[in-house]
Design an enzyme around this catalytic site. Structure first.
Site, PDB file in Angstrom:
ATOM      1  CB  CYS A  62      -0.932   0.092   1.201  1.00  0.00           C
ATOM      2  SG  CYS A  62      -2.061  -1.283   1.318  1.00  0.00           S
ATOM      3  NE  ARG A 106       4.638   1.922  -0.092  1.00  0.00           N
ATOM      4  CZ  ARG A 106       5.622   1.735   0.778  1.00  0.00           C
ATOM      5  NH1 ARG A 106       6.861   1.947   0.408  1.00  0.00           N
ATOM      6  NH2 ARG A 106       5.364   1.334   1.995  1.00  0.00           N
ATOM      7  CD1 TRP A 158       0.208  -6.280  -2.920  1.00  0.00           C
ATOM      8  CD2 TRP A 158      -0.157  -6.893  -0.791  1.00  0.00           C
ATOM      9  NE1 TRP A 158       0.569  -7.597  -2.781  1.00  0.00           N
ATOM     10  CE2 TRP A 158       0.361  -8.006  -1.497  1.00  0.00           C
ATOM     11  CE3 TRP A 158      -0.465  -7.046   0.561  1.00  0.00           C
ATOM     12  CZ2 TRP A 158       0.586  -9.232  -0.889  1.00  0.00           C
ATOM     13  CZ3 TRP A 158      -0.242  -8.276   1.168  1.00  0.00           C
ATOM     14  CH2 TRP A 158       0.286  -9.352   0.432  1.00  0.00           C
ATOM     15  CG  ASN A 198       1.459   0.995   4.299  1.00  0.00           C
ATOM     16  OD1 ASN A 198       1.167  -0.171   4.098  1.00  0.00           O
ATOM     17  ND2 ASN A 198       2.711   1.420   4.337  1.00  0.00           N
ATOM     18  N   GLY A 199      -0.658  -0.588   6.505  1.00  0.00           N
ATOM     19  CA  GLY A 199      -0.327  -1.368   7.698  1.00  0.00           C
ATOM     20  C   GLY A 199      -1.459  -2.335   7.989  1.00  0.00           C
ATOM     21  CD  GLU A 221      17.536 -12.608  -6.672  1.00  0.00           C
ATOM     22  OE1 GLU A 221      17.032 -13.130  -5.662  1.00  0.00           O
ATOM     23  OE2 GLU A 221      17.075 -11.581  -7.197  1.00  0.00           O
ATOM     24  CE  LYS A 229      14.292 -10.578  -9.269  1.00  0.00           C
ATOM     25  NZ  LYS A 229      14.755 -10.577  -7.961  1.00  0.00           N
ATOM     26  CD  GLU A 264      10.658 -11.398  -8.039  1.00  0.00           C
ATOM     27  OE1 GLU A 264      11.872 -11.235  -8.027  1.00  0.00           O
ATOM     28  OE2 GLU A 264       9.922 -10.913  -7.163  1.00  0.00           O
ATOM     29  CG  HIS A 267      20.415 -35.954  -2.464  1.00  0.00           C
ATOM     30  ND1 HIS A 267      20.790 -37.218  -2.091  1.00  0.00           N
ATOM     31  CD2 HIS A 267      21.562 -35.241  -2.603  1.00  0.00           C
ATOM     32  CE1 HIS A 267      22.113 -37.270  -1.977  1.00  0.00           C
ATOM     33  NE2 HIS A 267      22.612 -36.084  -2.286  1.00  0.00           N
ATOM     34  CE  LYS A 306      11.634  -2.136  -5.494  1.00  0.00           C
ATOM     35  NZ  LYS A 306      12.071  -3.454  -5.931  1.00  0.00           N
TER      36      LYS A 306
HETATM   37  C1  G6P Z   1       9.445  -8.156  -1.515  1.00  0.00           C
HETATM   38  C2  G6P Z   1      10.036  -7.728  -2.837  1.00  0.00           C
HETATM   39  C3  G6P Z   1      11.372  -8.423  -3.060  1.00  0.00           C
HETATM   40  C4  G6P Z   1      12.296  -8.137  -1.890  1.00  0.00           C
HETATM   41  C5  G6P Z   1      11.665  -8.533  -0.560  1.00  0.00           C
HETATM   42  C6  G6P Z   1      12.498  -8.041   0.618  1.00  0.00           C
HETATM   43  O1  G6P Z   1       9.093  -9.494  -1.574  1.00  0.00           O
HETATM   44  O2  G6P Z   1       9.148  -8.025  -3.896  1.00  0.00           O
HETATM   45  O3  G6P Z   1      11.953  -7.947  -4.254  1.00  0.00           O
HETATM   46  O4  G6P Z   1      13.490  -8.859  -2.075  1.00  0.00           O
HETATM   47  O5  G6P Z   1      10.377  -7.934  -0.444  1.00  0.00           O
HETATM   48  O6  G6P Z   1      12.518  -6.636   0.581  1.00  0.00           O
HETATM   49  P1  G6P Z   1      13.609  -5.730   1.262  1.00  0.00           P
HETATM   50  O7  G6P Z   1      13.136  -4.326   1.007  1.00  0.00           O
HETATM   51  O8  G6P Z   1      13.619  -6.064   2.706  1.00  0.00           O
HETATM   52  O9  G6P Z   1      14.907  -6.028   0.613  1.00  0.00           O
END
Ligand code: G6P
Length: 579
Positions: free
Chosen positions: A2, A27, A71, A97-98, A452, A456, A459, A475, A574
């Site tokens: 949010c 957000r 969100w 937000n929260g 990672e 990527k 997502e 395994h 994000k």
């Molecule tokens: C969300 C984002 C990710 C990020 C994660 C941790 O899931 O979509 O891209 O890695 O949060 O966020 P931070 O701000 O703590 O790195």
């Protein structure tokens, strides 16, 4: 999760709020809404994304307003659950937000007292509580309301006939922008960049009374002064600049993000924290967790210092015996789990350090020291340049512990990152776009790189992908290998090269197609795999960076081929400010 924005000044609020919400859309993008204040409160809110709506045609009158992009947590994404939320009489509007953890109880009590609820959200209780406490003074009403709230909030409230915005925060971010006879409030700095570089970061527990002439901030009933800080991000950094997507722009900004973070160096406080630590615990989520794992591999082998890495969301409920230095790795500085984990480490008497991209973010207020990455604003939901800048920050810590032996390597690494940006990966993309499952494998620091790479891929392309330590594939996952299950193997020279080649041959024997990342000129590897992507033949630290960038591009190009919504992948946000 949010985004909230507020404006008060001489200009019409609506266009400013809409522009601000577009900047904050990363957000959350389930719905959006704005409210403006005149003799009454006018509200417009709608399910869907502000960037894809006719928001430009919205013309609520007034020079005071608040806005929200959502969100969803409580209540499905629809017009009714969109913020702002109003009280029974429509005299108060709130964006939030929260999460209000005790909202069920509060809602029951409010209904018993005769309030009528319209939405399923937790936020609506705030509007009704303010209504109960509102006897002509909005500041007093918000002051009387917040002690009833348990959970996290950054909120903005407005009331009819009242020419101010009242803001409050606890465990959710809120920053004020100071203009010329106008003030702004927002979840982060990106909407402010268009208007001012002067900002005030509110602290947990602060309540701000915002008018066009200025702001007064109260903490536990006392008036307090918060410093005005200058933002060093510029508005161009938050624009797409001719790229098809923010993510692509941000991938291409990585040489600079790495270089700037190295160039900014490490201050004396952080240097001393790192030099004096006899053990290090890192807490992080998502992509940041992967950079922390890379740090573990590199720091333990290069500087012989014990490092443990914990998922922040787990750490809070299981606190292992720790001491020494605790590091929160978080690009946003606002991830709720990471902040909670760091506080837990602090309670265990750890010295604490934040590695973050956002000046003034919540985490920086909790830790003993901060190492600021210099990635600039990252808008795409999938982390890219913040990942590379995190690695720059973490590699600097290793370099400090190793007496500066990597000075030379780190000062040139950005050149190698730049070199791989134009790699031809079309064949690999063609293979991945048709796959239902993809495995990413590596060893040593390339194991978290493969985690990672898989993150990527899933997502943004929605193709199921798993990262594995190469030796673990047999395994269990071997049972899933078929001629249509690509395996992406990271296989640079070094101590793991021989065993990686053996693993690749085993995978090959199961007829799974292999995309291998190896160093330029490695004809032995190129011959045994289906697709070979060359990386510059450089230092191990640099190969961690270049292989990561190639995997980002592979995910990006695959997602483009599948016509996914790259910058706003479904169901994600994000900044995850709820647990
Ligand atoms: C969300 C984002 C990710 C990020 C994660 C941790 O899931 O979509 O891209 O890695 O949060 O966020 P931070 O701000 O703590 O790195």
């Amino acid at each position: 999760m949010c985004g909230i924005v507020g404006y008060i000044g001489r200009r019409e609020a609506t266009p400013i709020l809409i522009q601000g919400l577009k900047r904050l859309e990363y957000r959350g993008y389930d719905s959006f809404g704005i409210a403006t204040v005149g003799s009454s409160i006018e509200v417009f809110k709608k399910q869907g994304r502000i960037s894809e709506s006719e928001a430009g045609a919205v013309s609520l009158a007034g020079c005071i307003g608040i806005g929200h992009t959502r969100w969803a947590t409580h209540g499905e994404p629809n017009d009714i659950n969109a913020h702002p939320h109003i009280d029974c009489r429509g005299g108060v509007a709130v964006v939030h937000n929260g999460v209000i953890e005790n909202f069920t109880e509060l809602k029951r009590q409010l209904i018993e007292r005769g309030h009528t609820f319209r939405s399923d959200t937790d936020t609506e209780v705030i509007a009704h509580l303010i209504e109960e406490h509102h006897h002509g003074d909005l500041l007093e009403a918000v002051r009387a309301t917040v002690p009833h709230l348990r959970g996290s909030y950054a909120l903005l409230a407005v009331a009819a006939h009242d020419r101010r915005i009242v803001a409050a925060r606890d465990c959710s971010p809120l920053v004020l922008g100071i203009g010329d006879s106008e003030l702004f409030a927002a979840s982060d700095m990106t909407p402010l960049l268009d208007h001012t570089e002067r900002v005030v970061f509110l602290e947990d527990g602060d309540i701000a009374d915002i008018s066009a002439d200025g702001v007064e901030i109260y903490h536990q009933g006392e008036k307090v002064q918060r410093p005005v800080e200058l933002i060093d991000w510029c508005v161009e950094d938050a624009r797409k600049g001719g790229f098809a997507h923010y993510m692509l722009k941000e991938i291409f900004e990585q040489p600079q993000a790495f270089y700037e973070t190295i160039r900014a160096g490490v201050d004396e406080t952080v240097r001393n924290l790192v030099l004096s630590a006899d053990e290090v615990t890192l807490v992080a989520c998502g992509t940041s967790y992967h950079t922390a794992l890379i740090f573990k591999y590199l720091a333990e082998s290069l500087c012989r210092i014990p490092v443990r890495v914990e998922l922040a969301s787990e750490f809070k409920y299981y606190t292992p015996p720790i001491s020494g230095l605790a590091v929160a790795v978080t690009q946003s500085g606002e991830t709720a789990d990471t902040i909670a984990a760091l506080k837990m480490a602090k309670a265990h008497n750890c010295i604490t350090l934040a590695i973050t991209n956002v000046q003034g973010s919540t985490i920086t207020r909790v830790t003993d020291g901060t190492l600021l990455m210099r990635a600039g604003p990252e808008i795409g939901v999938a982390a890219t340049k913040s990942y590379i800048a995190q690695l720059a920050a973490l590699m600097q810590l290793i370099n400090i512990r190793c007496g500066g032996v990597f000075d030379e390597v780190l000062s040139h690494a950005h050149l190698a990152i730049g070199e791989v940006l134009m790699r031809d990966i079309q064949d690999a993309v063609a293979l991945c776009r048709g796959a239902e499952h993809i495995f990413f494998v590596g060893r040593g620091p390339f194991y978290p790189v493969s985690l990672e790479g898989a993150l990527k891929m899933k997502e943004i392309s929605y193709v199921h992908a798993e990262g594995y330590a190469a030796g673990e594939l047999k395994h269990g996952p071997f049972a899933l290998l078929t001629p249509v299950t690509p395996v992406v193997a990271i296989c640079p020279p070094g101590s793991t090269y021989g065993v990686m080649v053996s693993n690749i041959k085993e995978i090959k024997a199961r007829r799974a197609p292999i995309i291998a990342l190896g160093v330029d000129g490695d004809s032995e590897l190129a011959e045994i795999v289906d697709i070979f992507i060359p990386l510059p033949d450089t230092h191990l630290l640099v190969q961690v960076l270049t292989s990561s960038v190639v995997l980002q591009l592979l995910a990006y190009r695959t997602a483009c081929a599948l016509q996914r919504d790259i910058d706003r992948p479904r169901n994600l946000a994000k900044s995850v400010t709820v647990e």
